[in-house]
Motif scaffolding. Structure first.
Motif, PDB file in Angstrom:
ATOM      1  N   VAL A   1     111.581  33.525  48.984  1.00 12.96           N
ATOM      2  CA  VAL A   1     110.481  34.502  48.272  1.00 12.96           C
ATOM      3  C   VAL A   1     110.668  35.240  47.235  1.00 12.96           C
ATOM      4  CG1 VAL A   1     109.417  34.797  50.856  1.00 12.96           C
ATOM      5  CG2 VAL A   1     111.068  36.348  49.768  1.00 12.96           C
ATOM      6  N   SER A   2     109.911  35.995  46.466  1.00 14.43           N
ATOM      7  CA  SER A   2     110.119  36.405  45.281  1.00 14.43           C
ATOM      8  C   SER A   2     111.023  37.556  45.411  1.00 14.43           C
ATOM      9  CB  SER A   2     108.718  37.020  44.900  1.00 14.43           C
ATOM     10  OG  SER A   2     108.804  37.783  43.462  1.00 14.43           O
ATOM     11  N   ALA A   3     111.803  37.698  44.302  1.00 11.53           N
ATOM     12  CA  ALA A   3     112.687  38.697  44.232  1.00 11.53           C
ATOM     13  C   ALA A   3     111.967  40.029  43.842  1.00 11.53           C
ATOM     14  CB  ALA A   3     113.827  38.416  43.307  1.00 11.53           C
ATOM     15  N   TYR A   4     110.830  39.857  43.347  1.00  8.64           N
ATOM     16  CA  TYR A   4     110.041  41.254  42.954  1.00  8.64           C
ATOM     17  C   TYR A   4     109.480  41.904  44.020  1.00  8.64           C
ATOM     18  CZ  TYR A   4     110.384  39.127  38.268  1.00  8.64           C
ATOM     19  OH  TYR A   4     110.940  38.532  37.314  1.00  8.64           O
ATOM     20  N   ASP A   5     109.772  41.790  45.256  1.00  7.68           N
ATOM     21  CA  ASP A   5     109.498  42.479  46.497  1.00  7.68           C
ATOM     22  C   ASP A   5     108.003  42.549  46.435  1.00  7.68           C
ATOM     23  OD1 ASP A   5     110.135  44.138  48.710  1.00  7.68           O
ATOM     24  OD2 ASP A   5     110.032  46.046  47.520  1.00  7.68           O
ATOM     25  N   ASN A   6     107.327  41.530  46.509  1.00  4.10           N
ATOM     26  CA  ASN A   6     105.811  41.691  46.590  1.00  4.10           C
ATOM     27  C   ASN A   6     105.320  40.648  47.616  1.00  4.10           C
ATOM     28  OD1 ASN A   6     106.490  38.824  45.322  1.00  4.10           O
ATOM     29  ND2 ASN A   6     105.443  39.374  43.535  1.00  4.10           N
ATOM     30  N   VAL A   7     106.125  40.305  48.712  1.00  3.80           N
ATOM     31  CA  VAL A   7     105.947  39.503  49.771  1.00  3.80           C
ATOM     32  C   VAL A   7     106.366  40.182  51.076  1.00  3.80           C
ATOM     33  CG1 VAL A   7     106.050  37.347  51.096  1.00  3.80           C
ATOM     34  CG2 VAL A   7     106.040  37.428  48.554  1.00  3.80           C
ATOM     35  N   ARG A   8     105.696  40.127  52.221  1.00  6.30           N
ATOM     36  CA  ARG A   8     106.347  41.056  53.311  1.00  6.30           C
ATOM     37  C   ARG A   8     105.801  40.333  54.621  1.00  6.30           C
ATOM     38  NH1 ARG A   8     101.995  43.241  55.819  1.00  6.30           N
ATOM     39  NH2 ARG A   8      99.938  43.422  54.254  1.00  6.30           N
ATOM     40  N   PRO A   9     106.434  40.573  55.852  1.00  3.69           N
ATOM     41  CA  PRO A   9     105.900  40.070  57.004  1.00  3.69           C
ATOM     42  C   PRO A   9     104.686  40.447  57.409  1.00  3.69           C
ATOM     43  CG  PRO A   9     107.993  41.237  57.546  1.00  3.69           C
ATOM     44  CD  PRO A   9     107.779  41.258  55.871  1.00  3.69           C
ATOM     45  N   ALA A  10     103.965  39.584  58.201  1.00  3.17           N
ATOM     46  CA  ALA A  10     102.461  40.335  58.467  1.00  3.17           C
ATOM     47  C   ALA A  10     102.651  41.535  59.010  1.00  3.17           C
ATOM     48  CB  ALA A  10     101.659  39.180  59.416  1.00  3.17           C
ATOM     49  N   GLY A  12     104.983  44.008  58.659  1.00  6.86           N
ATOM     50  CA  GLY A  12     105.626  45.152  58.080  1.00  6.86           C
ATOM     51  C   GLY A  12     105.091  45.370  56.736  1.00  6.86           C
ATOM     52  N   SER A  13     105.761  45.994  56.056  1.00  4.49           N
ATOM     53  CA  SER A  13     105.718  46.371  54.659  1.00  4.49           C
ATOM     54  C   SER A  13     106.840  45.934  53.639  1.00  4.49           C
ATOM     55  CB  SER A  13     105.670  47.897  54.280  1.00  4.49           C
ATOM     56  OG  SER A  13     104.472  48.495  55.245  1.00  4.49           O
ATOM     57  N   THR A  14     106.725  45.939  52.504  1.00  6.64           N
ATOM     58  CA  THR A  14     107.657  45.673  51.654  1.00  6.64           C
ATOM     59  C   THR A  14     108.819  46.510  51.620  1.00  6.64           C
ATOM     60  OG1 THR A  14     106.863  46.731  49.766  1.00  6.64           O
ATOM     61  CG2 THR A  14     106.056  44.395  50.110  1.00  6.64           C
ATOM     62  N   HIS A  15     109.856  46.358  51.109  1.00  3.74           N
ATOM     63  CA  HIS A  15     111.025  47.119  51.189  1.00  3.74           C
ATOM     64  C   HIS A  15     110.722  48.434  50.280  1.00  3.74           C
ATOM     65  CE1 HIS A  15     113.937  44.137  52.853  1.00  3.74           C
ATOM     66  NE2 HIS A  15     113.482  43.337  52.076  1.00  3.74           N
ATOM     67  N   GLU A  16     110.219  48.459  49.248  1.00  5.73           N
ATOM     68  CA  GLU A  16     110.197  49.596  48.441  1.00  5.73           C
ATOM     69  C   GLU A  16     109.101  50.657  49.088  1.00  5.73           C
ATOM     70  OE1 GLU A  16     111.832  48.931  43.819  1.00  5.73           O
ATOM     71  OE2 GLU A  16     109.513  48.886  44.350  1.00  5.73           O
ATOM     72  N   ALA A  17     107.888  49.868  49.225  1.00  3.23           N
ATOM     73  CA  ALA A  17     106.919  50.567  50.038  1.00  3.23           C
ATOM     74  C   ALA A  17     107.177  51.579  51.116  1.00  3.23           C
ATOM     75  CB  ALA A  17     105.773  49.804  50.453  1.00  3.23           C
ATOM     76  N   THR A  18     107.995  51.036  52.145  1.00  4.29           N
ATOM     77  CA  THR A  18     108.395  51.542  53.225  1.00  4.29           C
ATOM     78  C   THR A  18     109.452  52.605  52.921  1.00  4.29           C
ATOM     79  OG1 THR A  18     108.267  49.527  54.401  1.00  4.29           O
ATOM     80  CG2 THR A  18     109.777  51.182  55.331  1.00  4.29           C
ATOM     81  N   TRP A  19     110.366  52.341  51.868  1.00  7.88           N
ATOM     82  CA  TRP A  19     111.585  53.687  51.340  1.00  7.88           C
ATOM     83  C   TRP A  19     110.710  54.737  50.862  1.00  7.88           C
ATOM     84  CZ3 TRP A  19     115.222  55.813  53.441  1.00  7.88           C
ATOM     85  CH2 TRP A  19     115.942  56.407  52.546  1.00  7.88           C
ATOM     86  N   LYS A  20     109.650  54.314  50.097  1.00  7.71           N
ATOM     87  CA  LYS A  20     109.051  55.666  49.420  1.00  7.71           C
ATOM     88  C   LYS A  20     108.363  56.404  50.535  1.00  7.71           C
ATOM     89  CE  LYS A  20     107.688  53.135  45.395  1.00  7.71           C
ATOM     90  NZ  LYS A  20     106.467  52.756  44.382  1.00  7.71           N
ATOM     91  N   ILE A  21     107.810  55.789  51.714  1.00  7.88           N
ATOM     92  CA  ILE A  21     107.177  56.575  52.836  1.00  7.88           C
ATOM     93  C   ILE A  21     108.285  57.509  53.464  1.00  7.88           C
ATOM     94  CG2 ILE A  21     106.278  56.509  54.948  1.00  7.88           C
ATOM     95  CD1 ILE A  21     104.769  54.283  54.154  1.00  7.88           C
ATOM     96  N   MET A  22     109.439  56.836  53.552  1.00  5.00           N
ATOM     97  CA  MET A  22     110.675  57.732  54.347  1.00  5.00           C
ATOM     98  C   MET A  22     111.089  58.707  53.185  1.00  5.00           C
ATOM     99  SD  MET A  22     111.194  55.906  57.168  1.00  5.00           S
ATOM    100  CE  MET A  22     112.686  57.124  57.431  1.00  5.00           C
ATOM    101  N   LYS A  23     111.004  58.783  52.033  1.00  8.35           N
ATOM    102  CA  LYS A  23     111.689  59.750  51.067  1.00  8.35           C
ATOM    103  C   LYS A  23     110.380  60.726  51.061  1.00  8.35           C
ATOM    104  CE  LYS A  23     113.804  59.013  47.331  1.00  8.35           C
ATOM    105  NZ  LYS A  23     113.935  58.249  45.956  1.00  8.35           N
ATOM    106  N   LYS A  24     109.334  60.584  51.268  1.00  4.61           N
ATOM    107  CA  LYS A  24     108.190  61.322  51.077  1.00  4.61           C
ATOM    108  C   LYS A  24     107.971  62.410  52.429  1.00  4.61           C
ATOM    109  CE  LYS A  24     103.135  61.623  50.380  1.00  4.61           C
ATOM    110  NZ  LYS A  24     101.932  60.870  50.148  1.00  4.61           N
TER     111      LYS A  24
END
Length: 271
Positions: A1-10, A12-24
């Motif tokens: 899949v793309s290295a640009y983190d724009n694909v995710r399992p049905a 779940g969320s992308t790596h960055e999107a999930t970590w942003k929620i955790m930090k918030k």
């Protein structure tokens, strides 16, 4: 899949999107990453001939994917500056160039010595990006803190495959019949750059009190056996896992391929 983190399992969320929620949200105590490693079975998001999940932070051979460095920049104290993708493209192609970094205020990108501008993460950004028209040569990124250089990272256009480079995660292992050394083989051009599209078959040979336990390259659609003494490179990389026998001594490990300069690395087995 793309290295640009724009694909995710049905589910779940992308790596960055999930970590942003955790930090918030301070009330969140942890997150579940699917997955740390790619793994055999449950091919997702592709079917046959895929044989694995594609969403790991590292691939089937244990090689870090680009997203690995996002986590490293956020989760560790190690100073990080990682730029991607590789720099071998068709002339005139426009390429999105990403940088994960930490311990710095900004990153400046250069192409063949010419500045393409300085970028800073704003808001909840986890990376910075430039849209670059491809020209062969050298990409150089410089991260700075208070105007002082923190790290420099370069990617160069690679030429044709010319030689093999071997590196071991441990050069000394126990002669206990169980201990392992993971040896990475890289296909390099004459200048020492990894050739990102190299697919040369690399043949492994071992002399001494150890044996080749398995090989891999991280390719999610490869159906080659793990229990052989050869492997095709995938994105210029292959892996051999050496397992100790029960006698101490020196082990010599050789990697060769048609048309390439061979490489040798030595391991020491100790009681």
């Amino acid at each position: 899949v793309s290295a640009y983190d724009n694909v995710r399992p049905a589910w779940g969320s992308t790596h960055e999107a999930t970590w942003k929620i955790m930090k918030k949200h301070d009330f969140l105590s942890g997150m579940f990453v699917w997955t740390g490693f790619d793994y055999l079975g449950e091919p997702t998001p592709y079917s046959w001939p895929s044989r694995s999940s594609y969403f790991g932070i590292v691939d089937l051979a244990g090689f870090p994917k680009d997203i690995y460095y996002m986590y490293q920049s956020e989760w560790t104290d190690k100073t990080v500056l990682h730029i991607f993708p590789h720099w071998n493209w068709e002339a005139g192609k426009t390429v999105d160039l990403w940088a994960f970094y930490n311990h710095a205020d900004e990153v400046e990108l250069f192409l063949n010595g010419k500045s393409l501008g300085t970028k800073q993460k704003t808001g909840d950004d986890l990376h910075v990006m430039w849209r670059v028209k491809y020209q062969p040569g050298t990409l150089k990124a410089i991260s700075r803190k208070d105007g002082k250089v923190v790290l420099t990272s370069e990617i160069k256009t690679a030429g044709k495959p010319a030689k093999i480079l071997l590196s071991a995660d441990r050069s000394t292992i126990k002669a206990d019949g169980k201990d392992l050394s993971f040896i990475t083989a890289k296909v390099l051009d004459a200048a020492g750059n990894v050739v990102p599209d190299a697919e040369n078959q690399i043949n492994f040979k071992i002399n001494g009190e150890a044996f080749i336990a398995a090989v891999d390259n991280g390719d999610p659609v490869s159906h080659d056996s793990f229990k052989v003494n050869y492997r095709k490179a995938f994105h210029g990389l292959a892996l051999a896992i050496v397992q100790a026998k029960e006698s101490s001594g020196k082990v010599s490990f050789t990697a060769s391929a048609d048309g390439l300069q061979s490489a040798i690395i030595n391991l020491q087995l100790v009681k």
